[in-house]
Design an enzyme around this catalytic site. Structure first.
Site, PDB file in Angstrom:
ATOM      1  N   ASP A 119       0.705  -1.202   0.068  1.00  0.00           N
ATOM      2  CA  ASP A 119      -0.057  -0.108  -0.050  1.00  0.00           C
ATOM      3  C   ASP A 119       0.800   1.110  -0.091  1.00  0.00           C
ATOM      4  OD1 ASP A 119      -1.686   2.137   0.478  1.00  0.00           O
ATOM      5  OD2 ASP A 119      -2.630   1.357   2.499  1.00  0.00           O
ATOM      6  N   HIS A 128      -5.422  11.686  -9.477  1.00  0.00           N
ATOM      7  CA  HIS A 128      -6.678  12.007  -9.952  1.00  0.00           C
ATOM      8  C   HIS A 128      -7.724  11.090  -9.451  1.00  0.00           C
ATOM      9  CE1 HIS A 128      -6.800   9.979 -14.266  1.00  0.00           C
ATOM     10  NE2 HIS A 128      -6.907   8.984 -13.409  1.00  0.00           N
TER      11      HIS A 128
END
Length: 345
Positions: free
Chosen positions: A226, A245
């Site tokens: 992660d 984004h």
């Protein structure tokens, strides 16, 4: 008095979901693959697709009317405009389309008005979780999404490899690089580079095959972790393509801050994304606004302006060093940043 041409144009726009669903059905039924290089009747195609021949013929005629197919006396053929829908051709758009044809995506877009009212992704109303939860729960859809990202990564990889100066770089860390298509393109163009690919276990599942096929597997490490928790140190360039984004500002600052903490003074972050203009007008590429709305429907992210990227970088202890020219038709650009003076945030 209403302009009839303006009204006709609005009709075409408002009913644009119909051609989209026609293409969706054609791709799901693999019609472009079945008729590539040959002519088949509706009946013959119905046998191969296990569909209702009269209904299929109506779909085929519809596809012919929008230029995807051609109808002839002896049956239907694939038109040049339909060639990119084949699964077996270089540059196929099929992988990019598949996840967005999923019924959950359609249902989420059907709730666009709710999304505008609440400011929350409508996919969460439809599914009860995030779009990434959906990809994790539906392995087939998750695989289609990562395949789509691989198409995008491959399209920009060569342009990035050619346009950016990697001469003094030794190690490139690709954060969120999926199956490694982008990193494979960079390493393939620059034999002196080593790479580290970082993504979720699902994201990197196809990476060994991609890197091996590109002949760069021996120069690349794969890390399933992660990146909001930590990122590998030792990178000279940290590439983040089509990731920021997808997320709200706070998560973006977390990821960028993780990079800042492990970067040397000479290391750089390379954000590869579209840069939105401060003002949109008739000359703006529609891809940008469509992409931004898609992000609104499916994620908590958005397309950002250069000022908004600068603010994210500043909050993470980084400073903008430059924004490159667009990488091909997609409009993606390289936003480079270095560590700012002072302690990491």
């Amino acid at each position: 008095m209403i302009d009839p041409m303006a009204a006709a144009n609005l009709y075409r726009l408002a009913f644009g979901f119909i051609p989209a669903q026609m293409i969706h059905a054609a791709v799901r039924l693999r019609i472009p693959d079945l008729i590539a290089g040959r002519t088949l009747t509706a009946g013959e195609l119905a046998e191969r697709t296990a569909t209702h021949a009269p209904a299929l013929r109506r779909l085929l005629r519809g596809l012919a009317s929008i230029g995807v197919l051609e109808e002839h006396d002896d049956g239907f053929r694939l038109a040049p405009a339909g060639e990119p829908l084949r699964s077996d051709v270089p540059g196929s758009v099929r992988p990019m389309l598949m996840p967005y044809f999923h019924e959950t995506m359609w249902a989420s877009w059907g709730r666009l008005t709710d999304c505008v009212r609440s400011g929350q992704p409508s996919v969460e109303t439809v599914t009860g979780g995030s779009v990434f939860d959906l990809f994790a729960a539906d392995p087939e859809l998750g695989a289609e999404f990562h395949a789509a990202m691989a198409v995008s990564g491959g399209a920009e990889a060569q342009a990035l490899a050619r346009s950016y100066d990697f001469g003094d770089v030794r190690t490139v860390v690709d954060l969120g690089g999926g199956n490694g298509a982008l990193l494979a393109g960079i390493l393939g163009h620059h034999p002196h580079l080593r790479g580290i690919l970082v993504d979720t276990p699902v994201g990197v599942a196809g990476a060994p095959d991609t890197l091996t096929a590109a002949g760069v597997a021996d120069r690349c490490d794969i890390v399933a972790e992660d990146f909001f928790a930590s990122v590998p140190d030792g990178g000279d360039r940290y590439v983040i393509k089509s990731v920021l984004h997808d997320w709200e500002d706070e998560r973006c600052v977390t990821l960028l801050g993780n990079c800042r903490r492990v970067m040397s003074d000479t290391a750089r972050v390379l954000i590869v994304e579209v840069v939105a203009p401060p003002v949109v007008d008739a000359t703006t590429d529609p891809f940008l606004t469509v992409s931004d709305l898609n992000l609104m429907v499916l994620t908590h992210g958005r397309e950002r302006t250069d000022e908004e990227f600068t603010e994210l970088l500043r909050a993470a202890g980084l400073e903008l060093t430059g924004i490159g020219a667009p990488l091909g038709f997609s409009g993606y650009r390289v936003i480079e940043a270095r560590t700012a003076a002072g302690p990491a945030q």
